[in-house]
Design a protein around this motif. Sequence first.
Motif, PDB file in Angstrom:
ATOM      1  N   LEU A   1       0.817  -1.208   0.000  1.00 52.41           N
ATOM      2  CA  LEU A   1       0.000   0.000   0.000  1.00 52.41           C
ATOM      3  C   LEU A   1       0.856   1.266   0.000  1.00 52.41           C
TER       4      LEU A   1
ATOM      5  N   SER B   1      -6.971   4.557   7.231  1.00 46.84           N
ATOM      6  CA  SER B   1      -7.484   3.968   5.984  1.00 46.84           C
ATOM      7  C   SER B   1      -8.688   3.077   6.267  1.00 46.84           C
TER       8      SER B   1
ATOM      9  N   ASP C   1     -14.315   3.183  -0.582  1.00 49.15           N
ATOM     10  CA  ASP C   1     -12.983   3.508  -1.116  1.00 49.15           C
ATOM     11  C   ASP C   1     -11.912   2.878  -0.228  1.00 49.15           C
TER      12      ASP C   1
ATOM     13  N   ALA D   1      -8.765   0.930   1.253  1.00 47.91           N
ATOM     14  CA  ALA D   1      -7.374   0.764   0.833  1.00 47.91           C
ATOM     15  C   ALA D   1      -7.082  -0.708   0.575  1.00 47.91           C
TER      16      ALA D   1
ATOM     17  N   SER E   1     -13.166   0.112  -6.557  1.00 42.95           N
ATOM     18  CA  SER E   1     -12.125   1.036  -7.002  1.00 42.95           C
ATOM     19  C   SER E   1     -10.896   0.247  -7.439  1.00 42.95           C
ATOM     20  N   LYS E   2     -10.286   0.665  -8.538  1.00 42.51           N
ATOM     21  CA  LYS E   2      -9.082  -0.005  -9.025  1.00 42.51           C
ATOM     22  C   LYS E   2      -7.890   0.233  -8.095  1.00 42.51           C
ATOM     23  N   LYS E   3      -8.034   1.159  -7.173  1.00 41.57           N
ATOM     24  CA  LYS E   3      -6.952   1.441  -6.228  1.00 41.57           C
ATOM     25  C   LYS E   3      -6.976   0.511  -5.022  1.00 41.57           C
ATOM     26  N   THR E   4      -8.066  -0.238  -4.867  1.00 42.44           N
ATOM     27  CA  THR E   4      -8.194  -1.125  -3.712  1.00 42.44           C
ATOM     28  C   THR E   4      -7.385  -2.398  -3.920  1.00 42.44           C
TER      29      THR E   4
END
Length: 306
Positions: A156, A163, A223, A225, A245-248
């Motif tokens: 991360l 988070s 959202d 993490a 989310s593609k960030k997860t």
Amino acid sequence: MAEVNNLNSEIKIAVIGGDERQLITANELSDVGFEVAVYGFGSYIFERSNITRCVDLEGAVRNSAAVVLPIPLSKDNRHLYCPLGTEDQQNKLFEDLFTLINPSQLVIGGGIGESFISAADHHGIKLFDCLKRDEVAILNAVPTAEGALEIAFHELPVTLYGSKVHVLGFGRIGKVLAKSSNSLGADVTVHSRNASDMAWTKIFGYHSSDIRQLGSNPRPFEDAAVVFNTVPKIIVTAPVLKKMSKKTLIIDVASLPGGVDKAAAEKEGIKIIHALALPGKTAPVSSGKIISDGIFGILQEKGITP
């Protein structure tokens, strides 16, 4: 230490292959007074005088009151798991071992799949799974959770503190992951199935969500993490992944097949790490001692003492 073909102790335990955890098991068995015969560890030097490295499987198994299998027994469903062994030892088939075991011998393993149980049944062998014992499974959740958190720390770009962290499942590992994440200052949501688990998550100060509603929830993980999955069934499906989310980051610690549709995750550009066998990788000494306690419990229940 000299290599011999067999030992002739009345209370002899064979430890066959495995990783560093089995080295700990061999030493622990030796320390309580058993004569230990080992096979599958290559040229590793054991310092205890009552541990003997055997040159073949037959020498290790012969006259043993109990046989401790590698954990896992095999990684390819054919060969014994002997990562520390010689090339010849790593090429030994688990069937070769089963043919040498007498049905009267106590056989102990861990994480034993149905195919291995069927093969053992064919040879008249009853297998005892030490990883299914509560004292092992509960304590082994700690190195599993710590290993998963270690992966999160490395992967991360943000701290867990502050988070959002989502935990799928509230069993042994889920409980430790939720507690540890919460202690680090994360905003924790636990997805569970039954009413009692949902009540406990609220008492512990976590957010609670019904895991059965993942598909209907428009934003199942907000959202977050990181999402930790502990459920060994595909519950994070393609429709769920489309809403993420593609960030997860997803860290899946469940046994095969895991709980995430890997192909769909790759298609959606979501990173998933399927982290198997974490105790042996992150804390082999602690995990080895935990497993040893489970093995001692089985031996004592069956009346095998040094």
